[in-house]
Design a protein around this motif. Structure first.
Motif, PDB file in Angstrom:
ATOM      1  N   ILE A  44      25.592 -39.322  54.332  1.00 48.86           N
ATOM      2  CA  ILE A  44      26.293 -39.506  53.057  1.00 48.86           C
ATOM      3  C   ILE A  44      25.362 -40.143  52.027  1.00 48.86           C
ATOM      4  O   ILE A  44      25.299 -39.714  50.870  1.00 48.86           O
ATOM      5  N   ALA A  45      24.599 -41.166  52.456  1.00 52.70           N
ATOM      6  CA  ALA A  45      23.663 -41.832  51.544  1.00 52.70           C
ATOM      7  C   ALA A  45      22.569 -40.876  51.088  1.00 52.70           C
ATOM      8  O   ALA A  45      22.166 -40.874  49.915  1.00 52.70           O
ATOM      9  N   ARG A  49      24.067 -30.154  47.651  1.00 49.32           N
ATOM     10  CA  ARG A  49      24.100 -30.552  49.052  1.00 49.32           C
ATOM     11  C   ARG A  49      22.699 -30.950  49.519  1.00 49.32           C
ATOM     12  O   ARG A  49      21.695 -30.424  49.018  1.00 49.32           O
ATOM     13  N   SER A  50      22.653 -31.831  50.507  1.00 46.65           N
ATOM     14  CA  SER A  50      21.360 -32.378  50.934  1.00 46.65           C
ATOM     15  C   SER A  50      20.757 -31.666  52.131  1.00 46.65           C
ATOM     16  O   SER A  50      19.677 -32.044  52.586  1.00 46.65           O
ATOM     17  N   GLY A  64      32.480 -35.593  61.469  1.00 40.45           N
ATOM     18  CA  GLY A  64      32.346 -36.194  60.138  1.00 40.45           C
ATOM     19  C   GLY A  64      30.903 -36.590  59.874  1.00 40.45           C
ATOM     20  O   GLY A  64      30.083 -36.673  60.784  1.00 40.45           O
ATOM     21  N   GLN A  65      30.589 -36.800  58.608  1.00 42.59           N
ATOM     22  CA  GLN A  65      29.234 -37.161  58.229  1.00 42.59           C
ATOM     23  C   GLN A  65      28.918 -38.606  58.600  1.00 42.59           C
ATOM     24  O   GLN A  65      29.769 -39.492  58.491  1.00 42.59           O
ATOM     25  N   SER A  66      27.680 -38.831  59.016  1.00 44.45           N
ATOM     26  CA  SER A  66      27.236 -40.185  59.288  1.00 44.45           C
ATOM     27  C   SER A  66      26.982 -40.907  57.974  1.00 44.45           C
ATOM     28  O   SER A  66      26.740 -40.275  56.929  1.00 44.45           O
ATOM     29  N   PRO A  67      27.024 -42.241  57.968  1.00 46.43           N
ATOM     30  CA  PRO A  67      26.703 -42.984  56.736  1.00 46.43           C
ATOM     31  C   PRO A  67      25.319 -42.638  56.201  1.00 46.43           C
ATOM     32  O   PRO A  67      25.107 -42.590  54.981  1.00 46.43           O
ATOM     33  N   GLU A  80      22.809 -37.610  50.795  1.00 46.40           N
ATOM     34  CA  GLU A  80      23.362 -36.651  49.844  1.00 46.40           C
ATOM     35  C   GLU A  80      23.554 -37.290  48.471  1.00 46.40           C
ATOM     36  O   GLU A  80      23.284 -36.662  47.438  1.00 46.40           O
ATOM     37  N   GLU A  81      24.019 -38.532  48.437  1.00 44.15           N
ATOM     38  CA  GLU A  81      24.195 -39.203  47.149  1.00 44.15           C
ATOM     39  C   GLU A  81      22.854 -39.389  46.441  1.00 44.15           C
ATOM     40  O   GLU A  81      22.758 -39.254  45.219  1.00 44.15           O
ATOM     41  N   ARG A 111      37.642 -29.991  51.231  1.00 40.18           N
ATOM     42  CA  ARG A 111      37.447 -29.877  52.679  1.00 40.18           C
ATOM     43  C   ARG A 111      38.780 -29.836  53.407  1.00 40.18           C
ATOM     44  O   ARG A 111      38.981 -29.053  54.336  1.00 40.18           O
TER      45      ARG A 111
END
Length: 372
Positions: free
Chosen positions: A71-72, A177-178, A65-68, A74-75, A27
């Protein structure tokens, strides 16, 4: 997954201070190549300075930026795709791409014999790829491989989600990717952003193959995008063409100025150490030429600081790259207005630009009078 990078040259390390360097990511590289004329971004990234912390220290809060939660999410989706040694990816390769594979061996390169060092993992990744590329036809998926690419004179370590073994004779980068694919369509902005990052991985792979004396064309110029289908958590697979992104990335990387040279040109008193006084930091940052345009707000943590600087100095670029290019050779909008309002005589280097500016102003006034 966190990354660590090799220590930059001494001057860059001195500028950063005692804190450990942040690594390049795909990125960051795509953001850097989006504005290759920006010496400020080049030095900040090469030195490993935390640009988010620096911007805050200078009084500006980055607003992207991505929010928490994202991110969760996507993981969690990546865990679904990786379950059972990538059983879902193998299914998608078989059903969506018609690859005759029932199973594949998985090699997890997240560690090598308990060692998580990027240098060790990169050597192991290179060795595995060279063995496969040299003729081993074993079906293999590489999870968390590590690749390298040189950016502005500094070696960057990169971690794609996965690499597949040959499909029709070529390796493919896999991006998980989510964001959803609904009725066959995904958010084009999200796809474009992912494609730019995937192009960094593909370019790194091709350069690694070329350095090893292997044919870089074994790396496909498409990547495999795995996303949730519709409103479920069930994965689907798309092949995305990267030829345009690869050409642009290669061109921009070759144009980037070497960050070490830019850093050495700074005064000995300059610092980018975010633990120093904000006034000292501000003075040092100002000595690094920026190339601000409004698009920077979407990808650079320092954009709000640079925008305020551009406003204060009246840089034409604050109005966009079109205005900046149209006013080539004119250092501020105040100077441009002086050419129009007070008849300030232009120098030989910008006479043509001023002539066009005066003609545009005359046309604007005529149209304004017609509509009045």
């Amino acid at each position: 997954m966190p990354s660590h990078s090799s220590e930059p040259p001494d001057r860059l390390a001195q500028l950063r201070g005692a804190r450990p360097p942040l690594a390049y990511t795909a990125r960051k590289i795509t953001a850097l190549t989006a504005n290759p004329a920006c010496a400020r971004r080049s030095v900040l990234d090469a030195s490993g300075v935390d640009k988010t912390a620096l911007a805050r220290r200078l009084g500006h809060e980055p607003r992207f930026g991505q929010s928490p939660f994202a991110i969760a999410r996507e993981e969690a989706f990546k865990a679904t795709v990786r379950w059972g040694s990538y059983a879902e990816l193998i299914r998608l390769l078989r059903e969506d791409l018609g690859v005759p594979v029932d199973e594949a061996k998985l090699q997890d390169l997240g560690e090598v014999g308990g060692i998580t060092s990027l240098e060790v993992r990169e050597r192991e990744t290179r060795g595995v790829i060279e063995r496969i590329a040299a003729g081993d036809e074993e079906r293999l998926i590489l999870q968390s491989p590590v690749l390298t690419v040189e950016v502005a004179g500094r070696l960057a370590y990169l971690e794609p989600d996965a690499l597949t073994h040959r499909i029709d004779g070529r390796f493919h980068v896999v991006a998980i990717r989510s964001f959803p694919v609904i009725d066959g369509q995904a958010d084009p902005t999200a796809v474009a952003r992912t494609a730019k990052q995937a192009s960094v991985y593909v370019l790194a792979l091709r350069r690694a193959f070329a350095a090893a004396g292997l044919d870089p064309e074994q790396i496909a110029d498409t990547f495999l995008l795995v996303c949730p289908k519709d409103f479920s958590n069930r994965p689907c697979l798309s092949g995305i063409d990267l030829r345009q992104e690869l050409a642009a990335l290669d061109f921009q990387l070759n144009r980037l100025r070497r960050a070490e040279d830019l850093a050495r040109a700074l005064p000995a008193t300059a610092t980018l150490d975010i633990d120093r006084d904000p006034a000292v930091l501000h003075e040092s940052v100002e000595q690094l030429p920026a190339s601000y345009v409004p698009d920077c707000l979407s990808f650079c943590e320092m954009a709000h600081h640079c925008r305020d600087e551009a406003d204060a100095h009246g840089y034409p670029a604050r109005l966009g790259s079109t205005v900046r290019n149209a006013l080539a050779g004119i250092d501020s909008t105040s100077t441009a207005l002086a050419y129009l309002d007070s008849g300030l005589p232009p120098g030989a280097e910008n006479a043509e630009t001023v002539e066009l500016l005066i003609a545009a102003d005359r046309l604007f006034r005529l149209r304004t009078e017609e509509t009045a």
